[in-house]
Design a protein around this motif. Structure first.
Motif, PDB file in Angstrom:
ATOM      1  N   SER A  32       8.074   8.852   1.237  1.00 42.36           N
ATOM      2  CA  SER A  32       8.992   7.747   0.972  1.00 42.36           C
ATOM      3  C   SER A  32       8.250   6.538   0.387  1.00 42.36           C
ATOM      4  O   SER A  32       7.029   6.422   0.497  1.00 42.36           O
ATOM      5  CB  SER A  32       9.699   7.327   2.265  1.00 42.36           C
ATOM      6  OG  SER A  32       8.777   6.679   3.128  1.00 42.36           O
ATOM      7  N   ILE A  33       9.020   5.641  -0.209  1.00 45.32           N
ATOM      8  CA  ILE A  33       8.466   4.397  -0.756  1.00 45.32           C
ATOM      9  C   ILE A  33       7.799   3.586   0.357  1.00 45.32           C
ATOM     10  O   ILE A  33       6.720   3.018   0.159  1.00 45.32           O
ATOM     11  CB  ILE A  33       9.569   3.561  -1.442  1.00 45.32           C
ATOM     12  CG1 ILE A  33      10.176   4.313  -2.635  1.00 45.32           C
ATOM     13  CG2 ILE A  33       9.054   2.196  -1.872  1.00 45.32           C
ATOM     14  CD1 ILE A  33       9.209   4.617  -3.756  1.00 45.32           C
ATOM     15  N   ASP A  34       8.429   3.541   1.532  1.00 44.12           N
ATOM     16  CA  ASP A  34       7.840   2.811   2.663  1.00 44.12           C
ATOM     17  C   ASP A  34       6.485   3.396   3.049  1.00 44.12           C
ATOM     18  O   ASP A  34       5.545   2.646   3.355  1.00 44.12           O
ATOM     19  CB  ASP A  34       8.784   2.828   3.863  1.00 44.12           C
ATOM     20  CG  ASP A  34      10.002   1.933   3.664  1.00 44.12           C
ATOM     21  OD1 ASP A  34       9.928   1.007   2.831  1.00 44.12           O
ATOM     22  OD2 ASP A  34      11.013   2.159   4.351  1.00 44.12           O
ATOM     23  N   GLU A  35       6.385   4.728   3.054  1.00 40.43           N
ATOM     24  CA  GLU A  35       5.103   5.362   3.378  1.00 40.43           C
ATOM     25  C   GLU A  35       4.065   5.039   2.309  1.00 40.43           C
ATOM     26  O   GLU A  35       2.904   4.760   2.632  1.00 40.43           O
ATOM     27  CB  GLU A  35       5.288   6.874   3.506  1.00 40.43           C
ATOM     28  CG  GLU A  35       6.075   7.275   4.737  1.00 40.43           C
ATOM     29  CD  GLU A  35       6.480   8.733   4.748  1.00 40.43           C
ATOM     30  OE1 GLU A  35       6.361   9.360   5.825  1.00 40.43           O
ATOM     31  OE2 GLU A  35       6.915   9.255   3.699  1.00 40.43           O
ATOM     32  N   GLN A  36       4.469   5.059   1.047  1.00 42.91           N
ATOM     33  CA  GLN A  36       3.545   4.719  -0.031  1.00 42.91           C
ATOM     34  C   GLN A  36       3.042   3.283   0.112  1.00 42.91           C
ATOM     35  O   GLN A  36       1.846   3.018  -0.023  1.00 42.91           O
ATOM     36  CB  GLN A  36       4.221   4.892  -1.397  1.00 42.91           C
ATOM     37  CG  GLN A  36       4.484   6.328  -1.771  1.00 42.91           C
ATOM     38  CD  GLN A  36       5.228   6.457  -3.084  1.00 42.91           C
ATOM     39  OE1 GLN A  36       5.561   5.475  -3.743  1.00 42.91           O
ATOM     40  NE2 GLN A  36       5.505   7.691  -3.483  1.00 42.91           N
ATOM     41  N   LYS A  37       3.966   2.368   0.403  1.00 48.28           N
ATOM     42  CA  LYS A  37       3.586   0.954   0.581  1.00 48.28           C
ATOM     43  C   LYS A  37       2.634   0.784   1.757  1.00 48.28           C
ATOM     44  O   LYS A  37       1.675   0.012   1.696  1.00 48.28           O
ATOM     45  CB  LYS A  37       4.828   0.094   0.778  1.00 48.28           C
ATOM     46  CG  LYS A  37       5.633  -0.099  -0.486  1.00 48.28           C
ATOM     47  CD  LYS A  37       6.870  -0.946  -0.224  1.00 48.28           C
ATOM     48  CE  LYS A  37       7.707  -1.113  -1.475  1.00 48.28           C
ATOM     49  NZ  LYS A  37       8.939  -1.874  -1.221  1.00 48.28           N
ATOM     50  N   SER A  38       2.891   1.513   2.834  1.00 47.72           N
ATOM     51  CA  SER A  38       2.038   1.429   4.019  1.00 47.72           C
ATOM     52  C   SER A  38       0.624   1.913   3.707  1.00 47.72           C
ATOM     53  O   SER A  38      -0.363   1.291   4.113  1.00 47.72           O
ATOM     54  CB  SER A  38       2.654   2.247   5.152  1.00 47.72           C
ATOM     55  OG  SER A  38       1.849   2.192   6.297  1.00 47.72           O
ATOM     56  N   ILE A  39       0.530   3.005   2.980  1.00 49.17           N
ATOM     57  CA  ILE A  39      -0.790   3.537   2.598  1.00 49.17           C
ATOM     58  C   ILE A  39      -1.500   2.559   1.682  1.00 49.17           C
ATOM     59  O   ILE A  39      -2.701   2.269   1.859  1.00 49.17           O
ATOM     60  CB  ILE A  39      -0.642   4.919   1.938  1.00 49.17           C
ATOM     61  CG1 ILE A  39      -0.181   5.941   2.985  1.00 49.17           C
ATOM     62  CG2 ILE A  39      -1.946   5.357   1.277  1.00 49.17           C
ATOM     63  CD1 ILE A  39       0.257   7.279   2.413  1.00 49.17           C
ATOM     64  N   GLU A  40      -0.780   2.019   0.707  1.00 45.66           N
ATOM     65  CA  GLU A  40      -1.387   1.047  -0.210  1.00 45.66           C
ATOM     66  C   GLU A  40      -1.864  -0.199   0.536  1.00 45.66           C
ATOM     67  O   GLU A  40      -2.927  -0.736   0.239  1.00 45.66           O
ATOM     68  CB  GLU A  40      -0.393   0.679  -1.312  1.00 45.66           C
ATOM     69  CG  GLU A  40      -0.181   1.807  -2.308  1.00 45.66           C
ATOM     70  CD  GLU A  40       0.973   1.580  -3.265  1.00 45.66           C
ATOM     71  OE1 GLU A  40       1.816   0.692  -3.006  1.00 45.66           O
ATOM     72  OE2 GLU A  40       1.038   2.301  -4.273  1.00 45.66           O
ATOM     73  N   GLN A  41      -1.088  -0.636   1.520  1.00 47.80           N
ATOM     74  CA  GLN A  41      -1.486  -1.789   2.334  1.00 47.80           C
ATOM     75  C   GLN A  41      -2.753  -1.469   3.119  1.00 47.80           C
ATOM     76  O   GLN A  41      -3.657  -2.293   3.214  1.00 47.80           O
ATOM     77  CB  GLN A  41      -0.368  -2.207   3.290  1.00 47.80           C
ATOM     78  CG  GLN A  41      -0.710  -3.422   4.129  1.00 47.80           C
ATOM     79  CD  GLN A  41      -0.918  -4.673   3.301  1.00 47.80           C
ATOM     80  OE1 GLN A  41      -0.062  -5.017   2.481  1.00 47.80           O
ATOM     81  NE2 GLN A  41      -2.032  -5.358   3.501  1.00 47.80           N
ATOM     82  N   GLY A  42      -2.824  -0.265   3.674  1.00 48.71           N
ATOM     83  CA  GLY A  42      -4.013   0.150   4.407  1.00 48.71           C
ATOM     84  C   GLY A  42      -5.251   0.177   3.528  1.00 48.71           C
ATOM     85  O   GLY A  42      -6.332  -0.251   3.940  1.00 48.71           O
ATOM     86  N   ILE A  43      -5.087   0.663   2.311  1.00 47.72           N
ATOM     87  CA  ILE A  43      -6.214   0.694   1.363  1.00 47.72           C
ATOM     88  C   ILE A  43      -6.650  -0.728   1.028  1.00 47.72           C
ATOM     89  O   ILE A  43      -7.848  -1.035   1.012  1.00 47.72           O
ATOM     90  CB  ILE A  43      -5.833   1.480   0.094  1.00 47.72           C
ATOM     91  CG1 ILE A  43      -5.663   2.961   0.432  1.00 47.72           C
ATOM     92  CG2 ILE A  43      -6.871   1.290  -1.008  1.00 47.72           C
ATOM     93  CD1 ILE A  43      -5.041   3.795  -0.676  1.00 47.72           C
ATOM     94  N   GLN A  44      -5.677  -1.586   0.787  1.00 43.78           N
ATOM     95  CA  GLN A  44      -5.990  -2.988   0.474  1.00 43.78           C
ATOM     96  C   GLN A  44      -6.698  -3.658   1.655  1.00 43.78           C
ATOM     97  O   GLN A  44      -7.684  -4.376   1.472  1.00 43.78           O
ATOM     98  CB  GLN A  44      -4.719  -3.739   0.117  1.00 43.78           C
ATOM     99  CG  GLN A  44      -4.965  -5.153  -0.371  1.00 43.78           C
ATOM    100  CD  GLN A  44      -3.679  -5.844  -0.800  1.00 43.78           C
ATOM    101  OE1 GLN A  44      -2.579  -5.373  -0.516  1.00 43.78           O
ATOM    102  NE2 GLN A  44      -3.811  -6.961  -1.479  1.00 43.78           N
ATOM    103  N   ASP A  45      -6.215  -3.415   2.871  1.00 42.62           N
ATOM    104  CA  ASP A  45      -6.862  -3.974   4.056  1.00 42.62           C
ATOM    105  C   ASP A  45      -8.307  -3.492   4.161  1.00 42.62           C
ATOM    106  O   ASP A  45      -9.219  -4.280   4.448  1.00 42.62           O
ATOM    107  CB  ASP A  45      -6.095  -3.594   5.327  1.00 42.62           C
ATOM    108  CG  ASP A  45      -4.791  -4.353   5.481  1.00 42.62           C
ATOM    109  OD1 ASP A  45      -4.578  -5.349   4.755  1.00 42.62           O
ATOM    110  OD2 ASP A  45      -3.969  -3.943   6.328  1.00 42.62           O
ATOM    111  N   ALA A  46      -8.519  -2.211   3.932  1.00 39.11           N
ATOM    112  CA  ALA A  46      -9.875  -1.659   4.017  1.00 39.11           C
ATOM    113  C   ALA A  46     -10.781  -2.280   2.963  1.00 39.11           C
ATOM    114  O   ALA A  46     -11.935  -2.625   3.245  1.00 39.11           O
ATOM    115  CB  ALA A  46      -9.833  -0.137   3.863  1.00 39.11           C
ATOM    116  N   GLU A  47     -10.258  -2.426   1.751  1.00 44.08           N
ATOM    117  CA  GLU A  47     -11.056  -3.036   0.675  1.00 44.08           C
ATOM    118  C   GLU A  47     -11.403  -4.489   0.982  1.00 44.08           C
ATOM    119  O   GLU A  47     -12.441  -4.982   0.558  1.00 44.08           O
ATOM    120  CB  GLU A  47     -10.300  -2.934  -0.654  1.00 44.08           C
ATOM    121  CG  GLU A  47     -10.259  -1.521  -1.202  1.00 44.08           C
ATOM    122  CD  GLU A  47      -9.372  -1.367  -2.427  1.00 44.08           C
ATOM    123  OE1 GLU A  47      -8.605  -2.317  -2.754  1.00 44.08           O
ATOM    124  OE2 GLU A  47      -9.423  -0.301  -3.045  1.00 44.08           O
TER     125      GLU A  47
END
Length: 77
Positions: free
Chosen positions: A44-59
Motif C-alpha cells: 500500500s501507499i501507506d506502507e511505501q511512505k512508512s518505509i521511505e520515512q524509515g530510510i530517511q530517518d536512518a540516513e
C-alpha cells in the motif's frame, strides 16, 4: 555458478519440454509472472511512505540500537 544448480536447471528444462498438461503450464506461467512482480508495487501507499520515512530517518542518524529496542519491548518478546 554451482554445478548442482546448473544440473537442476537442465533437469527442469527437460521436464518442461515434455509437459502436455495445459493447466500445469498455466500455473507455472502465473508463478513466473508473480516472481517478476516488484513487491514495492504490491504494498500500500501507506506502507511505501512508512518505509521511505524509515530510510530517511536512518540516513539522518535517527536510529535506536537493538539493545534499546529489546529493553522497550522485552515484555512482549
Amino acid at each position: 555458478m554451482d554445478i548442482d544448480l546448473q544440473n537442476k536447471k537442465i533437469e527442469l528444462i527437460q521436464w518442461l519440454s515434455t509437459l502436455d498438461d495445459k493447466s500445469l503450464i498455466d500455473k507455472l506461467m502465473k508463478l513466473r509472472k508473480k516472481e517478476k512482480t516488484d513487491w514495492w508495487n504490491e504494498i500500500s501507499i501507506d506502507e511505501q511512505k512508512s518505509i521511505e520515512q524509515g530510510i530517511q530517518d536512518a540516513e539522518n542518524g535517527k536510529l535506536t540500537s537493538h539493545s534499546n529496542v529489546k529493553k522497550i519491548y522485552e515484555k512482549w518478546l
